[in-house]
Design a protein around this motif. Structure first.
Motif, PDB file in Angstrom:
ATOM      1  N   CYS A 362       9.427  -0.374   6.404  1.00 44.22           N
ATOM      2  CA  CYS A 362       8.533  -0.409   5.237  1.00 44.22           C
ATOM      3  C   CYS A 362       7.085  -0.515   5.693  1.00 44.22           C
ATOM      4  O   CYS A 362       6.196   0.141   5.150  1.00 44.22           O
ATOM      5  N   LEU A 365       5.839   2.705   6.875  1.00 44.31           N
ATOM      6  CA  LEU A 365       5.592   3.575   5.734  1.00 44.31           C
ATOM      7  C   LEU A 365       4.241   3.233   5.099  1.00 44.31           C
ATOM      8  O   LEU A 365       3.457   4.110   4.739  1.00 44.31           O
ATOM      9  N   LEU A 507       5.392  -1.038  -2.184  1.00 41.15           N
ATOM     10  CA  LEU A 507       6.004  -1.423  -0.911  1.00 41.15           C
ATOM     11  C   LEU A 507       5.458  -2.759  -0.425  1.00 41.15           C
ATOM     12  O   LEU A 507       6.192  -3.615   0.054  1.00 41.15           O
ATOM     13  N   THR A 508       4.142  -2.913  -0.553  1.00 43.68           N
ATOM     14  CA  THR A 508       3.523  -4.141  -0.078  1.00 43.68           C
ATOM     15  C   THR A 508       4.074  -5.336  -0.831  1.00 43.68           C
ATOM     16  O   THR A 508       4.360  -6.386  -0.238  1.00 43.68           O
ATOM     17  N   LEU A 511       7.492  -6.282   0.393  1.00 42.44           N
ATOM     18  CA  LEU A 511       7.429  -6.953   1.694  1.00 42.44           C
ATOM     19  C   LEU A 511       6.886  -8.357   1.566  1.00 42.44           C
ATOM     20  O   LEU A 511       7.392  -9.300   2.167  1.00 42.44           O
TER      21      LEU A 511
END
Lengths: 644, 117
Positions: A362, A365, A507-508, A511
């Motif tokens: 991730c 990415l 995505l951040t 995570l």
């Protein structure tokens, strides 16, 4: 052969490009010159002869180009040109370049590190002979409620399986053990981890000793001749790597034992902490060697060629059911489960490793999206330049290639830096992740390098393609008509950037949340109240050889003398004894029964963790609420009786 | 003025695919020649019918160098000027045989078609 010669000629041409160009020029010049002279000889005026010669010759540059192309190096020259151009543009905006290289280095480096570890632990075959045919066999209780269903094996079960099944080439057993090793006069005693292994274990795994020999079948009996196999670690540490130790004696738990061999340095299975191996049979008393209800062993088996693990397991499982029926009153499992040896070894780290790999993926990415965003923003400021190049006849593919070079350069630099980063971090991780099995085999090799190169290519494509395509799209020439120097372009490009930003933020957030949860668990773990004071308390561990301390009296006298002397040491306020210190995990459970309330069935017995402690222990550790803390440590189904 | 060189109607372009064969044959007959001489020889020995375009001759010579059919070395012309001379290699001789037999097969086929029509 002729192909080889052709490549040699091509290579030579490439190496002497400038000479080639000069010579071709001279050759063509001579041709024009001779043609002109021919015209003059036919009566033309010098001026018209020159004109005619040039006219007939046509476009000199074009001939030059086509002659050059005959050697097939265009692609190389074009990419070199693109690279030069890309490097120049990156050089012009150093802050952008540095930031993007660092971002990519982080992403690629982390992913490479994790892949290195995953490959070493999960993917690389075991260092044993033909590891694909090795399986581990476990007992399985049908009414099993907790755990993963894989239970340790009783020695009696193992011996029956080995003698009565036909699907396996061989079957070997091992168990964790302990021991005190000392010299023949009792000098330098040390408590170490050891293991018991059956006589055929080493030949089954394909391990031959570095020195000496392994166990014989006669030694692998409860009352066999006492012998020991050293692992490389204790051989180096205690015996300074001197092979003359073989044939000599050491004391193991005060029993004189002959050293018969040394295992090779790479053999750290199943645990690198194991210092020596005893014959499996000798770790049992004669009465226990055939028992079906004491479970402590691991069984490794090699499948016969052509026999599937399923059918072999079915056979041994059927046998186990007979054993179960014959021992109906005892805790004997009904079934046998198996799993490949490599899965068995990695069982505890598989999920965390894969989760980590996912998280790191991730991150990569996100890094790519970041770079894409930066490149899109930059390409907005370069619209006019691209438009002019397009107007001058640059094909779209050429323009895209040119822009891709830039992202490729960034990714290559990032990949190189990331690889260095990963070398360092892999080294650190393998050295500090104590429970990682096979940590010693973690290192960077050709496969890891290939993986990194693939990452670089993928990242370059991912990050570079979108901005390159979007900036050379249909609206290319509208860049020329733009009168103002506004940045940002049309709504389509704004939408593109918005989409990427959204993906990046999504995505951040994922995570961040998982990292936050992990950190919270970590904090919990660090601040868990053990129910006692743990500052200014140190713990030490020791064991007493049963042969010397064979009566309770002797043991008590030793403990009293030890505590007495410890308490008199300067700096020691108090000292106590306990079988397992707080927070050290469960250990030493015992089955017990209550007369008035018999256990409902053989495999649902009362089971309690039993600890022993001396009276001083509780004041040493200053338990604030003794009973409560203890009962919370017990599992819900058990009750606790601790006699002091 | 240009008429001195081209455009008088009875000169033809070299049929595609036969340039290599013509160059190889020229070198086989005449031995060591430079580019201009090759072009001139093809033109004169075809009674001025075939005209070699310089735009095709030099790229073709380069391709033949790559293939190893000819090799080049620098020498001095009759007018004592430096020129690159081409000679046939054994590979080139073999190639010439291949190209000739191919050409004859095709020509034979074409002429048979034309005669029956």
């Amino acid at each position: 052969m002729s192909l080889l010669g052709e490549w040699k000629r091509r290579l030579q041409m490439l190496l002497h490009r400038d000479e080639f160009r000069r010579e071709l020029e001279e050759e063509l010049r001579l041709h024009v010159e001779l043609r002109r002279e021919q015209q003059v000889a036919r009566g033309a005026s010098p001026e018209s002869a020159r004109r005619a010669a040039h006219l007939r010759f046509g476009n000199l540059t074009r001939i030059h180009e086509r002659s050059h192309m005959a050697w097939g190096w265009n692609w190389l020259e074009r990419s070199v040109r693109d690279l030069k151009y890309g490097a120049r543009t990156l050089w012009r905006s150093p802050s952008f370049s540095v930031v993007s290289v660092l971002v990519m280095a982080l992403g690629i480096g982390l992913t490479t590190s994790l892949f290195t570890i995953v490959r070493a632990v999960l993917l690389r075959p075991l260092p044993f002979h033909d590891p694909g045919n090795l399986v581990m066999l476990y007992e399985h209780y049908r009414q099993n409620t907790g755990g993963d269903g894989f239970n340790a094996v009783a020695p009696g079960d193992y011996r029956d399986w080995r003698s009565q099944t036909h699907s396996f080439e061989d079957m070997a057993a091992m168990r964790g053990y302990g021991g005190i090793m000392s010299g023949v006069r009792g000098e330098l005693p040390e408590v170490v981890q050891s293991a018991g292994g059956s006589a055929n274990l080493f030949s089954l795994l394909g391990v031959s000793p570095a020195f000496g020999r392994t166990f014989t079948a006669a030694e692998d009996q409860p009352e066999g001749q006492p012998v020991v196999l050293l692992t490389w670690s204790i051989f180096q540490r205690r015996f300074a790597g001197d092979p003359s130790i073989i044939g000599k004696q050491v004391h193991l738990d005060a029993i004189p034992t002959t050293v018969i061999g040394v295992l090779p340095s790479w053999f750290t299975y199943p645990d690198a902490k194991i210092q020596f191996w005893l014959p499996y049979g000798q770790t049992f008393s004669p009465g226990d060697y055939g028992m079906h209800d004491g479970h402590q062993s691991m069984v490794v088996a090699r499948l016969k060629p052509g026999v599937s693990a399923e059918s072999a397991t079915r056979e041994v499982s059927a046998l186990q059911y007979q054993i179960h029926v014959a021992n109906a009153s005892k805790p004997v499992a009904e079934d046998v489960w198996s799993r490949p040896m490599i899965d068995d070894l990695a069982k505890n780290v598989r999920t965390p490793l894969l989760v980590l790999l996912g998280a790191v993926g991730c991150m990569l990415l996100i890094a790519c999206l970041n770079l894409t965003n930066l490149l899109v923003a930059r390409s907005a400021t370069r619209r006019r330049e691209v438009a002019v190049r397009g107007a001058l006849g640059g094909s779209r593919v050429a323009l895209i290639c040119e822009q891709m070079t830039e992202s490729s350069l960034i990714c290559m630099a990032g990949g190189g830096l990331g690889l260095l980063l990963s070398l360092a971090s892999t080294f650190w991780l393998a050295a500090h992740w104590r429970n990682l099995p096979r940590a010693e085999s973690v290192h960077v090799d050709g496969w890891v390098l290939t993986f990194t190169s693939a990452l670089v290519v993928a990242a370059a494509l991912l990050a570079g393609l979108v901005p390159a395509i979007s900036s050379t799209g249909k609206g290319l020439l509208s860049g020329l008509r733009d009168t103002s120097r506004t940045v940002g372009g049309g709504s389509a490009r704004a939408r593109l950037r918005k989409t990427m930003l959204t993906a990046e933020i999504a995505l951040t957030v994922v995570l961040l949340i998982s990292a936050g949860l992990l950190f919270k668990s970590f904090l919990h773990l660090r601040t868990t109240d053990l129910g006692c004071r743990i500052d200014h308390v140190i713990t030490m561990k020791f064991g007493l050889p049963e042969i010397q301390y064979d009566t309770r009296d002797k043991v008590v006298r030793f403990h009293e003398a030890l505590l007495e002397r410890l308490r008199r040491l300067p700096g020691v306020r108090s000292a106590g004894l306990v079988s397992v210190p707080p927070g050290a995990g469960p250990s030493g459970d015992r089955v017990f029964s209550i007369l008035e309330r018999p256990a409902p069935s053989y495999n649902l017995q009362y089971d309690a963790i039993a600890l022993t402690a001396d009276p001083q222990y509780f004041s040493v550790c200053r338990f604030h609420c003794c009973a409560d803390a203890f009962s919370r440590n017990m599992s819900a189904s058990t009750t606790i009786t601790t006699s002091l | 003025m240009a008429a001195l060189i081209r455009g008088d109607g009875d000169r033809d372009e070299i049929p595609p695919g036969t340039l290599y064969m013509l160059i190889l044959k020229t070198l086989a007959v005449r031995g060591r020649l430079h580019g201009y001489e090759i072009a001139e020889y093809i033109q004169s020995s075809s009674y001025e019918v075939l005209q070699v375009e310089e735009g095709s001759l030099y790229p073709a010579l380069q391709r033949m160098l790559v293939k190893g059919w000819v090799k080049a070395e620098w020498g001095v012309t009759a007018g004592s000027r430096r020129a690159r001379y081409y000679t046939l290699t054994p590979d080139g001789k073999r190639q010439l045989r291949i190209e000739l037999s191919q050409f004859e097969r095709v020509m034979g086929a074409i002429s048979r078609v034309i005669e029956t029509a």
